[in-house]
Design a protein around this motif. Sequence first.
Motif, short mmCIF file in Angstrom:
data_model
loop_
_atom_site.label_atom_id
_atom_site.label_comp_id
_atom_site.label_asym_id
_atom_site.label_seq_id
_atom_site.Cartn_x
_atom_site.Cartn_y
_atom_site.Cartn_z
N GLU A 20 94.07 2.02 -61.03
CA GLU A 20 95.14 2.98 -60.74
C GLU A 20 95.46 3.08 -59.25
O GLU A 20 96.63 3.19 -58.87
N LEU A 21 94.45 3.02 -58.41
CA LEU A 21 94.69 3.11 -56.96
C LEU A 21 95.43 1.88 -56.47
O LEU A 21 96.36 1.98 -55.66
N GLU A 22 95.02 0.72 -56.94
CA GLU A 22 95.65 -0.52 -56.50
C GLU A 22 97.10 -0.62 -56.99
O GLU A 22 97.99 -1.04 -56.26
N SER A 23 97.34 -0.22 -58.22
CA SER A 23 98.68 -0.35 -58.79
C SER A 23 99.62 0.78 -58.37
O SER A 23 100.83 0.65 -58.47
N GLY A 24 99.04 1.89 -57.89
CA GLY A 24 99.85 3.05 -57.53
C GLY A 24 100.54 2.95 -56.19
O GLY A 24 101.41 3.74 -55.87
N ARG B 181 95.16 5.32 -47.54
CA ARG B 181 96.56 5.48 -47.98
C ARG B 181 96.72 5.51 -49.50
O ARG B 181 97.44 6.34 -50.03
N SER B 182 96.07 4.61 -50.20
CA SER B 182 96.24 4.58 -51.66
C SER B 182 95.64 5.85 -52.30
O SER B 182 96.18 6.37 -53.28
N ALA B 183 94.56 6.37 -51.74
CA ALA B 183 93.96 7.59 -52.26
C ALA B 183 94.88 8.79 -52.00
O ALA B 183 95.08 9.63 -52.89
#
Length: 82
Positions: free
Chosen positions: A13-17, A35-37
């Motif tokens: 989810e973090l990578e795709s978000g 940033r992704s978090a």
Amino acid sequence: VTVLARLCAAPGELESGGSDLSAFADGDLASDWSRSAFAWAAKKGLVEGYDWPTGKYLVPGEDVARERVAVVLKRAFEMGIM
């Protein structure tokens, strides 16, 4: 926020978000590793930023008061994220 995201986000989810923080005036100041978090937490409604006259701010890198941590954790519990 990063610890919460790593614990609670679904696998991938973090990578795709993505890591778009353009909704925040200082989103570009967030570290690359966070940033992704931050983006995940903002999309989930866990982090709303500070409403200041010049816009919404994340203020990455600030020493966070425990009351603010409590608000984010409370939201996570209420939303069923934790």
